[in-house]
Design a protein around this motif. Structure first.
Motif, short mmCIF file in Angstrom:
data_model
loop_
_atom_site.label_atom_id
_atom_site.label_comp_id
_atom_site.label_asym_id
_atom_site.label_seq_id
_atom_site.Cartn_x
_atom_site.Cartn_y
_atom_site.Cartn_z
N LEU A 128 0.86 -1.16 0.00
CA LEU A 128 0.00 0.00 0.00
C LEU A 128 0.90 1.22 0.00
O LEU A 128 1.75 1.37 0.88
CB LEU A 128 -0.90 0.00 1.25
N LEU A 129 0.72 2.08 -1.00
CA LEU A 129 1.52 3.30 -1.11
C LEU A 129 0.60 4.50 -0.98
O LEU A 129 -0.40 4.60 -1.71
CB LEU A 129 2.25 3.34 -2.46
N VAL A 130 0.92 5.40 -0.07
CA VAL A 130 0.17 6.63 0.11
C VAL A 130 1.13 7.80 -0.05
O VAL A 130 2.13 7.90 0.66
CB VAL A 130 -0.51 6.70 1.49
N VAL A 131 0.83 8.66 -1.03
CA VAL A 131 1.64 9.86 -1.28
C VAL A 131 0.79 11.06 -0.91
O VAL A 131 -0.30 11.25 -1.46
CB VAL A 131 2.09 9.95 -2.75
N ASP A 132 1.28 11.86 0.02
CA ASP A 132 0.48 12.99 0.53
C ASP A 132 1.43 14.05 1.06
O ASP A 132 2.33 13.75 1.85
CB ASP A 132 -0.45 12.51 1.65
N GLY A 133 1.21 15.29 0.65
CA GLY A 133 2.05 16.38 1.11
C GLY A 133 2.04 16.56 2.61
O GLY A 133 2.97 17.15 3.19
N ALA A 134 1.01 16.06 3.29
CA ALA A 134 0.94 16.18 4.75
C ALA A 134 2.09 15.45 5.43
O ALA A 134 2.48 15.80 6.56
CB ALA A 134 -0.40 15.64 5.25
N PHE A 135 2.67 14.45 4.76
CA PHE A 135 3.77 13.71 5.36
C PHE A 135 5.06 14.53 5.41
O PHE A 135 6.01 14.13 6.09
CB PHE A 135 4.03 12.41 4.58
N GLU A 136 5.12 15.64 4.69
CA GLU A 136 6.31 16.48 4.78
C GLU A 136 6.45 17.08 6.17
O GLU A 136 7.54 17.11 6.75
CB GLU A 136 6.25 17.60 3.73
#
Length: 250
Positions: free
Chosen positions: A191-199
């Motif tokens: 499962l891959l989640v790309v989200d700017g919130a992780f910055e």
């Protein structure tokens, strides 16, 4: 006789689907979205595929500001063809600025005697968000697996985010079923989640039970990799991880 087919999906902001093209065994249908102003498309198998020698492709793009979810009505079963040739299945995904793309297919099952190369490539704009799930099951009930080679390549803002490959079954490099790879498990997924919130708040690396791990990626992104005895157990692991990483991307 082998089949060559390409299905295409394009979503625009507000839930419009200006392109929804089915081809051969890949039938794409608009289905009810959970949120207003978003689009959902379900892939429905129109015939048994991929068979040995087939070359299939599915392209899905969420344009700037679009929210697109693509799922499937049933598992994909890789089957042997009459000539023993390898089948190819290419998935090409893209998401523009401020877009959200959710890719949630059902399991890919490598039936005994089959040979499949599956390639998934994803191009993301800098502000795009992605949820991507992949699940592979080695063989149907009580049968040996076919040969399966999968590769996932993701680029964000033109830069590499993830590029990994897995080979299983007869003809794969030795050790694929050993303790360093699948350790005898029949189901593997990620499962891959790309989200700017992780910055601002990267995920903390940790184990998710005995056979799954959560890893932060530079990008910003989070990757869950899991093994399980069967498809049901694998889905349970990945669903739990998805609930913890996203608020509502369905």
């Amino acid at each position: 006789m082998s089949v060559r087919a390409t299905a295409r999906i394009v979503a625009r902001a507000g839930g419009a689907l200006p392109v929804l093209e089915s081809d051969g065994p890949l039938a794409v249908r608009r289905t009810r979205a959970r949120e207003p102003g978003t689009a959902r498309v379900t892939v429905v198998g129109a015939m048994s595929a991929p068979l040995g020698g087939d070359r299939l492709a599915l392209e899905a793009r969420a344009g700037d500001g679009a929210h697109l979810t693509v799922d499937a009505a049933a598992a994909t079963v890789s089957l042997p063809g009459p000539t023993g040739a390898t089948a190819h299945y290419d998935v090409r995904l893209a998401a523009g600025e401020r877009a959200r793309l959710v890719w949630l297919p059902e399991q890919l099952i490598a039936a005994n005697g089959s040979s499949l190369r599956m390639r998934t490539t994803v191009e993301l704009a800098a502000t795009a968000r992605l949820v991507l799930r992949e699940e592979q099951v080695l063989g149907r009930t009580d049968e040996e697996p076919g040969t399966l080679l999968t590769r996932l390549t993701v680029r964000r803002a033109g830069r590499p985010l993830l590029d990994q490959e897995l080979a299983c079954g007869p003809g794969a490099p030795g050790g694929w079923d050993g303790p360093a790879v699948l350790a005898g498990h029949r189901a593997v997924g990620q499962l891959l989640v790309v989200d700017g919130a992780f910055e601002a708040e990267p995920v903390v690396p940790r184990q998710l039970g005995a056979t799954a791990v959560l890893t932060p990626l530079a990008g910003p992104a989070a990757l869950v990799t899991a093994l399980a005895a069967d498809a049901r157990a694998l889905r349970r692991i990945l669903d739990g991880a998805l609930a913890g990483l996203t608020r509502d991307d369905g």
